[in-house]
Design a protein around this motif. Structure first.
Motif, PDB file in Angstrom:
ATOM      1  N   LEU B 214       0.858  -1.184   0.000  1.00 57.79           N
ATOM      2  CA  LEU B 214       0.000   0.000   0.000  1.00 57.79           C
ATOM      3  C   LEU B 214       0.898   1.240   0.000  1.00 57.79           C
ATOM      4  CD1 LEU B 214      -2.948   1.101   0.711  1.00 57.79           C
ATOM      5  CD2 LEU B 214      -2.228   0.949   3.086  1.00 57.79           C
ATOM      6  N   GLY B 215       0.609   2.205  -0.877  1.00 54.77           N
ATOM      7  CA  GLY B 215       1.408   3.425  -0.937  1.00 54.77           C
ATOM      8  C   GLY B 215       0.633   4.611  -0.377  1.00 54.77           C
ATOM      9  N   MET B 216       1.356   5.589   0.146  1.00 54.17           N
ATOM     10  CA  MET B 216       0.703   6.780   0.702  1.00 54.17           C
ATOM     11  C   MET B 216       1.662   7.962   0.632  1.00 54.17           C
ATOM     12  SD  MET B 216      -1.102   6.960   4.405  1.00 54.17           S
ATOM     13  CE  MET B 216       0.119   7.763   5.407  1.00 54.17           C
ATOM     14  N   TYR B 217       1.139   9.148   0.427  1.00 58.81           N
ATOM     15  CA  TYR B 217       1.989  10.335   0.501  1.00 58.81           C
ATOM     16  C   TYR B 217       1.232  11.461   1.203  1.00 58.81           C
ATOM     17  CZ  TYR B 217      -0.762  12.483  -3.217  1.00 58.81           C
ATOM     18  OH  TYR B 217      -1.805  13.016  -3.940  1.00 58.81           O
ATOM     19  N   LEU B 218       1.995  12.381   1.750  1.00 54.82           N
ATOM     20  CA  LEU B 218       1.430  13.628   2.282  1.00 54.82           C
ATOM     21  C   LEU B 218       2.371  14.737   1.848  1.00 54.82           C
ATOM     22  CD1 LEU B 218      -0.355  15.432   4.086  1.00 54.82           C
ATOM     23  CD2 LEU B 218       0.992  14.703   6.050  1.00 54.82           C
ATOM     24  N   LEU B 219       1.837  15.761   1.236  1.00 52.12           N
ATOM     25  CA  LEU B 219       2.689  16.884   0.830  1.00 52.12           C
ATOM     26  C   LEU B 219       2.051  18.204   1.227  1.00 52.12           C
ATOM     27  CD1 LEU B 219       1.514  18.442  -1.942  1.00 52.12           C
ATOM     28  CD2 LEU B 219       2.217  16.305  -2.988  1.00 52.12           C
ATOM     29  N   ASP B 220       2.876  19.198   1.281  1.00 52.50           N
ATOM     30  CA  ASP B 220       2.418  20.540   1.660  1.00 52.50           C
ATOM     31  C   ASP B 220       3.103  21.542   0.732  1.00 52.50           C
ATOM     32  OD1 ASP B 220       1.668  22.887   2.848  1.00 52.50           O
ATOM     33  OD2 ASP B 220       2.649  22.524   4.766  1.00 52.50           O
ATOM     34  N   VAL B 221       2.304  22.225  -0.066  1.00 53.54           N
ATOM     35  CA  VAL B 221       2.862  23.236  -0.967  1.00 53.54           C
ATOM     36  C   VAL B 221       3.080  24.520  -0.166  1.00 53.54           C
ATOM     37  CG1 VAL B 221       2.417  24.603  -3.026  1.00 53.54           C
ATOM     38  CG2 VAL B 221       1.741  22.215  -2.967  1.00 53.54           C
ATOM     39  N   SER B 222       4.227  25.156  -0.362  1.00 53.69           N
ATOM     40  CA  SER B 222       4.561  26.344   0.432  1.00 53.69           C
ATOM     41  C   SER B 222       3.542  27.464   0.212  1.00 53.69           C
ATOM     42  CB  SER B 222       5.953  26.853   0.062  1.00 53.69           C
ATOM     43  OG  SER B 222       5.982  27.241  -1.288  1.00 53.69           O
ATOM     44  N   ALA B 229      -3.040  26.408  -3.579  1.00 56.18           N
ATOM     45  CA  ALA B 229      -4.083  25.470  -3.994  1.00 56.18           C
ATOM     46  C   ALA B 229      -3.894  25.045  -5.452  1.00 56.18           C
ATOM     47  CB  ALA B 229      -5.453  26.106  -3.803  1.00 56.18           C
ATOM     48  N   LEU B 230      -3.566  26.012  -6.309  1.00 53.24           N
ATOM     49  CA  LEU B 230      -3.353  25.670  -7.723  1.00 53.24           C
ATOM     50  C   LEU B 230      -2.187  24.698  -7.860  1.00 53.24           C
ATOM     51  CD1 LEU B 230      -3.869  29.112  -9.474  1.00 53.24           C
ATOM     52  CD2 LEU B 230      -5.339  27.104  -9.628  1.00 53.24           C
ATOM     53  N   ASN B 231      -1.163  24.898  -7.020  1.00 58.70           N
ATOM     54  CA  ASN B 231      -0.022  23.985  -7.083  1.00 58.70           C
ATOM     55  C   ASN B 231      -0.368  22.579  -6.595  1.00 58.70           C
ATOM     56  OD1 ASN B 231       1.909  25.581  -8.334  1.00 58.70           O
ATOM     57  ND2 ASN B 231       2.472  26.600  -6.425  1.00 58.70           N
ATOM     58  N   THR B 232      -1.317  22.465  -5.676  1.00 57.26           N
ATOM     59  CA  THR B 232      -1.727  21.109  -5.264  1.00 57.26           C
ATOM     60  C   THR B 232      -2.416  20.393  -6.422  1.00 57.26           C
ATOM     61  OG1 THR B 232      -3.859  21.803  -4.367  1.00 57.26           O
ATOM     62  CG2 THR B 232      -2.030  21.700  -2.818  1.00 57.26           C
ATOM     63  N   PHE B 233      -3.244  21.129  -7.187  1.00 58.16           N
ATOM     64  CA  PHE B 233      -3.896  20.520  -8.360  1.00 58.16           C
ATOM     65  C   PHE B 233      -2.838  20.112  -9.389  1.00 58.16           C
ATOM     66  CE2 PHE B 233      -7.661  22.879  -6.814  1.00 58.16           C
ATOM     67  CZ  PHE B 233      -8.557  21.827  -6.789  1.00 58.16           C
ATOM     68  N   ARG B 234      -1.867  20.993  -9.555  1.00 55.60           N
ATOM     69  CA  ARG B 234      -0.792  20.732 -10.524  1.00 55.60           C
ATOM     70  C   ARG B 234      -0.033  19.460 -10.122  1.00 55.60           C
ATOM     71  NH1 ARG B 234       3.192  25.648 -11.085  1.00 55.60           N
ATOM     72  NH2 ARG B 234       2.513  26.020 -13.193  1.00 55.60           N
ATOM     73  N   LEU B 235       0.326  19.367  -8.832  1.00 54.73           N
ATOM     74  CA  LEU B 235       1.057  18.195  -8.349  1.00 54.73           C
ATOM     75  C   LEU B 235       0.233  16.921  -8.481  1.00 54.73           C
ATOM     76  CD1 LEU B 235       3.002  19.485  -5.305  1.00 54.73           C
ATOM     77  CD2 LEU B 235       3.752  17.604  -6.717  1.00 54.73           C
ATOM     78  N   HIS B 236      -1.049  17.034  -8.172  1.00 54.98           N
ATOM     79  CA  HIS B 236      -1.931  15.874  -8.271  1.00 54.98           C
ATOM     80  C   HIS B 236      -1.941  15.345  -9.702  1.00 54.98           C
ATOM     81  CE1 HIS B 236      -5.923  13.771  -8.254  1.00 54.98           C
ATOM     82  NE2 HIS B 236      -5.447  13.367  -7.101  1.00 54.98           N
TER      83      HIS B 236
END
Lengths: 100, 403
Positions: B214-222, B229-236
């Motif tokens: 099972l894989g999992m990640y947690l990230l936080d855009v500066s 928020a736009l960068n979270t969509f971009r990363l996704h």
């Protein structure tokens, strides 16, 4: 966040005081303008008066580093303790920002 | 040489200048001559819609029946006087901010105070001084329209933000998918996600890497807000490109970093922890890019930390992300969390920090029963630091179930 620039010739020390967070963006950019106008050859960012830095604050230091590289001045960071030191170590920005 | 012309942008002030003349103004006076005088003054200045009422009762009826932008009100009238009209109009929630200019021949301070107490917006002297009247009418209409325009703008922005927040929640793992992973891998997954009042920079995801992992990640855009928020969509979106590399967290993050170094401007980056747990062997493979260090809760009750030290993604193309290993046995748990927990300010203005957070985790572990670790931890955190936080809050606990 407040800052004070002390300089001896082309060497400057910028002493920061307070938290460096997202809301300090304007003040930080004003500091960078002051540094550019001073045409220093080296600047030391003294963080001994800073108790907290968030991700946006770290981002501002990366902008400072880019300015330093583009404008030909050397950037060094010093005096980080507590949370600020932890953040610089966790993100390994201590190396990129030449932490003394 | 070809030339081109461009019209000037239509500014808010230009727009308000046009709007004031289309305002609907109600003139209230029991004396017909005064109504005509004020009406002529207004229409002569360019105001196109002027309505008249000869009594307080008629004025209230008109104001409640159609949208009025400004009222010019005589104070001394038979029946309902100007004070009563003001008070009654203000009782109507829809007319609370309607500009009411009261005209009176009595300029004593106590009279003026009474006028304002009754709810009037401003005072014009009588006999009417036409330039003064027009200046005050224009001033209050512009102010009223500007407030209305800003209120409308704020409401639109709030609606847009709510829509964007909903969209952000939709890219997070949904409960149904989480439940299926719990069943497949014999794990319990607790999650807590609270965006800030604006938009979030936190993002987490979970996937089936293989029949046993099972894989999992947690990230936080500066940063915060729209750009984060736009960068979270971009990363996704970017992550999908590297689906085949997710088995090796370090390699996966190096691929993401290469794309983000090109895509993100200087000063923007993402901290991240990515892990893959093989439930057959108990091996946890993980890599970190400056994310808060996840906590491992050992079966015997001890806590240890994963080593997620690393340059955040999007800063340096030369950054390397090593895949490290840890053993997670049944009965043990991994807790990933966002930096809001360690950056919380205590009463003495010091930060909670990692050590303070670990104390809270230990206390939550001892206190948690059916409520679960994450729920207990977040409740205790909110109780201590208040329910609203300056940054997004995410906490995810992955428990291996002991059979």
């Amino acid at each position: 966040m407040e800052y004070k620039i002390d300089h001896h010739g082309a060497q400057a020390t910028i002493r920061f005081q307070g938290d460096i967070t997202f809301s300090e963006n304007y003040t930080f950019r004003r500091m960078l303008s002051d540094v550019s106008a001073g045409k220093y050859s080296a600047c030391t960012f003294d963080l001994s008066g800073v108790s907290m830095i968030d991700s946006a604050g770290l981002g501002m230091f990366l902008i400072a580093k880019e300015n330093a590289d583009n404008e030909g001045w050397a950037l060094q960071v010093t005096g980080a303790t507590g949370h600020v030191a932890d953040m610089l170590n966790l993100t390994q920005l201590s190396k990129i920002l030449n932490q003394a | 040489m070809a030339t081109s012309s461009k019209s000037l942008p239509h500014t808010a002030s230009q727009s308000i200048e046009c709007d004031v003349y289309s305002a609907k103004i109600l003139v209230v006076d029991d004396i017909s001559l005064m109504r005509d005088l004020i009406g002529d003054c207004l229409t002569g200045a360019g105001y196109r819609t002027v309505l008249f009422a000869s009594s307080g009762e008629e004025a209230i009826k008109i104001a409640e029946q159609e949208p009025i932008d400004l009222v010019i009100l005589d104070i001394k009238m038979p029946g309902l006087d100007g004070f009563e009209v003001c008070e009654r109009l203000r009782k109507n929630p829809l007319l609370k901010s309607l500009p009411i200019l009261v005209q009176s021949a009595d300029e004593k301070p106590e009279q003026r105070a009474k006028v304002f107490r009754s709810g009037a917006t401003d005072f014009v002297s009588k006999p009417i001084n036409q330039p003064e009247l027009l200046a005050r009418v224009r001033l209050h209409l512009e102010k009223s329209f500007l407030i209305e325009s800003l209120t409308q703008y704020q409401q639109n922005m709030e609606q847009e933000l709510m829509l964007a927040q909903d969209m952000q929640r939709l890219i997070l793992p949904q409960r149904k998918a989480i439940a299926s992973f719990e069943e497949i891998f014999d794990v319990k997954i607790e999650t807590e996600y609270e965006g800030t009042a604006a938009l979030a920079g936190d993002l987490w995801g979970i996937w089936q890497q293989s029949p046993s992992s099972l894989g999992m990640y947690l990230l936080d855009v500066s940063g915060h807000g729209v750009s984060a928020a736009l960068n979270t969509f971009r990363l996704h979106a970017i992550m999908d490109r590297f689906r085949d590399e997710k088995a090796d967290p370090g390699k996966f993050m190096e691929s993401l970093n290469a794309v983000l170094c090109d895509a993100l401007p200087t000063g923007q980056f993402a901290t991240m922890v990515c892990l893959v747990l093989d439930v057959d062997t108990g091996q946890l493979s993980y890599a970190g890019a400056g994310a808060p260090r996840p906590v491992i809760m050992k079966e015997g009750g001890g806590l240890s930390l994963l080593h997620t030290e690393g340059v955040p993604l999007g800063i340096s193309i030369d950054s390397k992300y090593e895949t490290k290993s840890e053993q997670i046995n049944p009965g043990e748990c991994i807790l990933c969390y966002s930096d809001v927990f360690i950056e919380a300010k205590c009463d003495d203005e010091t930060l909670l920090g990692e050590a303070g957070f670990l104390s809270m985790v230990t206390a939550a572990k001892e206190a948690s029963c059916s409520q679960g670790l994450v729920h207990t931890l977040v409740s205790a955190f909110n109780e201590r630091f208040g329910p609203s936080h300056p940054d997004d809050m995410t906490a995810i606990a992955l428990h291996r179930i002991q059979r």
